[in-house]
Design a protein around this motif. Structure first.
Motif, PDB file in Angstrom:
ATOM      1  N   GLU A 120       0.825  -1.199   0.000  1.00 36.59           N
ATOM      2  CA  GLU A 120       0.000   0.000   0.000  1.00 36.59           C
ATOM      3  C   GLU A 120       0.867   1.260   0.000  1.00 36.59           C
ATOM      4  O   GLU A 120       0.519   2.278  -0.617  1.00 36.59           O
ATOM      5  CB  GLU A 120      -0.936  -0.011   1.213  1.00 36.59           C
ATOM      6  N   SER A 121       1.996   1.201   0.707  1.00 37.07           N
ATOM      7  CA  SER A 121       2.895   2.363   0.739  1.00 37.07           C
ATOM      8  C   SER A 121       3.489   2.650  -0.634  1.00 37.07           C
ATOM      9  O   SER A 121       3.905   3.768  -0.940  1.00 37.07           O
ATOM     10  CB  SER A 121       4.024   2.130   1.756  1.00 37.07           C
ATOM     11  N   LYS A 122       3.505   1.638  -1.493  1.00 39.63           N
ATOM     12  CA  LYS A 122       4.022   1.777  -2.851  1.00 39.63           C
ATOM     13  C   LYS A 122       2.892   1.945  -3.859  1.00 39.63           C
ATOM     14  O   LYS A 122       3.134   1.977  -5.069  1.00 39.63           O
ATOM     15  CB  LYS A 122       4.854   0.550  -3.235  1.00 39.63           C
ATOM     16  N   GLY A 123       1.655   2.033  -3.344  1.00 40.83           N
ATOM     17  CA  GLY A 123       0.508   2.189  -4.226  1.00 40.83           C
ATOM     18  C   GLY A 123       0.178   0.930  -4.993  1.00 40.83           C
ATOM     19  O   GLY A 123      -0.467   0.990  -6.041  1.00 40.83           O
ATOM     20  N   ALA A 124       0.594  -0.226  -4.472  1.00 43.70           N
ATOM     21  CA  ALA A 124       0.344  -1.499  -5.156  1.00 43.70           C
ATOM     22  C   ALA A 124      -0.661  -2.323  -4.359  1.00 43.70           C
ATOM     23  O   ALA A 124      -1.088  -1.961  -3.255  1.00 43.70           O
ATOM     24  CB  ALA A 124       1.648  -2.265  -5.333  1.00 43.70           C
ATOM     25  N   ASP A 125      -1.044  -3.431  -4.920  1.00 42.99           N
ATOM     26  CA  ASP A 125      -2.012  -4.310  -4.276  1.00 42.99           C
ATOM     27  C   ASP A 125      -1.699  -5.761  -4.656  1.00 42.99           C
ATOM     28  O   ASP A 125      -1.014  -6.023  -5.659  1.00 42.99           O
ATOM     29  CB  ASP A 125      -3.434  -3.940  -4.702  1.00 42.99           C
ATOM     30  N   ASP A 126      -2.205  -6.711  -3.854  1.00 44.86           N
ATOM     31  CA  ASP A 126      -1.999  -8.132  -4.157  1.00 44.86           C
ATOM     32  C   ASP A 126      -3.294  -8.882  -3.844  1.00 44.86           C
ATOM     33  O   ASP A 126      -3.689  -9.003  -2.674  1.00 44.86           O
ATOM     34  CB  ASP A 126      -0.840  -8.686  -3.320  1.00 44.86           C
ATOM     35  N   GLU A 127      -3.945  -9.368  -4.889  1.00 43.06           N
ATOM     36  CA  GLU A 127      -5.229 -10.044  -4.717  1.00 43.06           C
ATOM     37  C   GLU A 127      -5.099 -11.304  -3.875  1.00 43.06           C
ATOM     38  O   GLU A 127      -5.996 -11.636  -3.081  1.00 43.06           O
ATOM     39  CB  GLU A 127      -5.807 -10.386  -6.097  1.00 43.06           C
ATOM     40  N   THR A 128      -4.004 -12.013  -4.027  1.00 41.91           N
ATOM     41  CA  THR A 128      -3.812 -13.254  -3.265  1.00 41.91           C
ATOM     42  C   THR A 128      -3.748 -12.974  -1.766  1.00 41.91           C
ATOM     43  O   THR A 128      -4.355 -13.697  -0.952  1.00 41.91           O
ATOM     44  CB  THR A 128      -2.514 -13.953  -3.711  1.00 41.91           C
ATOM     45  N   LEU A 129      -3.032 -11.899  -1.388  1.00 41.54           N
ATOM     46  CA  LEU A 129      -2.947 -11.562   0.028  1.00 41.54           C
ATOM     47  C   LEU A 129      -4.311 -11.178   0.589  1.00 41.54           C
ATOM     48  O   LEU A 129      -4.634 -11.510   1.728  1.00 41.54           O
ATOM     49  CB  LEU A 129      -1.948 -10.417   0.232  1.00 41.54           C
ATOM     50  N   ARG A 130      -5.105 -10.481  -0.237  1.00 39.36           N
ATOM     51  CA  ARG A 130      -6.441 -10.090   0.218  1.00 39.36           C
ATOM     52  C   ARG A 130      -7.322 -11.333   0.420  1.00 39.36           C
ATOM     53  O   ARG A 130      -8.138 -11.395   1.345  1.00 39.36           O
ATOM     54  CB  ARG A 130      -7.088  -9.120  -0.764  1.00 39.36           C
ATOM     55  N   GLU A 131      -7.164 -12.341  -0.440  1.00 41.23           N
ATOM     56  CA  GLU A 131      -7.938 -13.576  -0.294  1.00 41.23           C
ATOM     57  C   GLU A 131      -7.520 -14.328   0.977  1.00 41.23           C
ATOM     58  O   GLU A 131      -8.364 -14.909   1.668  1.00 41.23           O
ATOM     59  CB  GLU A 131      -7.736 -14.467  -1.521  1.00 41.23           C
ATOM     60  N   ILE A 132      -6.220 -14.261   1.256  1.00 42.00           N
ATOM     61  CA  ILE A 132      -5.745 -14.897   2.486  1.00 42.00           C
ATOM     62  C   ILE A 132      -6.332 -14.211   3.704  1.00 42.00           C
ATOM     63  O   ILE A 132      -6.755 -14.853   4.671  1.00 42.00           O
ATOM     64  CB  ILE A 132      -4.200 -14.860   2.540  1.00 42.00           C
ATOM     65  N   GLN A 133      -6.405 -12.886   3.654  1.00 40.98           N
ATOM     66  CA  GLN A 133      -7.016 -12.143   4.760  1.00 40.98           C
ATOM     67  C   GLN A 133      -8.485 -12.519   4.940  1.00 40.98           C
ATOM     68  O   GLN A 133      -8.967 -12.648   6.071  1.00 40.98           O
ATOM     69  CB  GLN A 133      -6.885 -10.638   4.513  1.00 40.98           C
TER      70      GLN A 133
END
Length: 246
Positions: A210-223
């Protein structure tokens, strides 16, 4: 093929003048002892509890039966551990065997079952509910019972003396349950700590992205998996401290 349950129960009730309505009731051991008494006439029926209701009483009856088998050199193993569970199939098979033995060895002499048991009650429960499994039951067999093992006088007239044994069994059960619960708690804590470590790692990675303005769908699914709950489960109002374990 052996006789049916109905035929066996009819023969048993007639021979012993009892009122059994289920083969499972034979798992108390009393009926088996008295059938053998009708053949040999030397069973110590005062030590047989015909109205036994607890597993330790069943085992005491089977000790008497084992002594009979040993003294008359009967080689048939007695599956005590299975019989005392009062399951239909196990007791049906053993009752069929004992009926065949009776047919081959009963001399036709008159037999007074009520007199032999001195009028002792025979109200074996129709639905058997043993107190608890005992480790000793597995060690009892016709060839391995200790010599003199049947000399412990357990009978209806000494019901008070069996009470301490029942208390010991209940305490043993409680100790086993406590040990099992402790193991479950350790296992729960072990897996909770693993999930907590994964949660922290995911959070740290998400914050870095988030600090780099990026995202990761896999991490969100893990959450989503980590934070999902079962129906009816309420999430605590206060956040859980990172060092706290449940």
């Amino acid at each position: 093929m052996g006789e049916s349950r109905t035929e066996l129960l009819g023969w048993l009730n007639d021979l012993l003048q009892v009122n059994y309505n289920k083969v499972e009731q034979c798992g108390t051991g009393g009926a088996y002892c008295q059938i053998m008494d009708s053949v040999f006439g030397d069973v110590p029926m005062t030590r047989v509890k015909m109205n036994a209701k607890h597993e330790y009483e069943f085992i005491a009856n089977f000790k008497v039966l084992q002594n009979i088998f040993r003294s008359h050199k009967i080689e048939k193993p007695i599956p005590v551990e299975r019989l005392v569970k009062c399951k239909m199939q196990d007791n049906l098979e053993f009752l069929q065997w004992i009926k065949r033995f009776w047919d081959s060895n009963y001399g036709g002499q008159g037999y007074d079952p009520v007199g032999r048991r001195k009028g002792a009650p025979t109200d074996s429960p129709a639905t058997i509910a043993p107190l608890a499994p005992t480790a000793r039951a597995g060690g009892l067999s016709a060839g391995t019972a200790r010599a003199g093992g049947g000399k412990t006088p357990i009978g209806g007239h000494r019901a008070a003396s069996t009470q301490p044994h029942e208390v010991v069994q209940l305490r043993t059960q409680l100790a086993e349950m406590s040990t099992h619960l402790e193991g479950l708690e350790k296992e729960r804590d072990f897996y909770f700590n693993k999930l907590r470590d994964i949660e922290v790692m995911v959070q740290q990675q998400m914050e870095e992205l988030e600090s780099k303005g990026a995202d990761d769908e896999t991490l969100r699914e893990i959450q989503k998996v980590l934070y999902s709950t079962e129906e009816g489960f309420e999430v605590p109002d206060q956040p859980v401290d990172e060092e706290e374990t449940f």
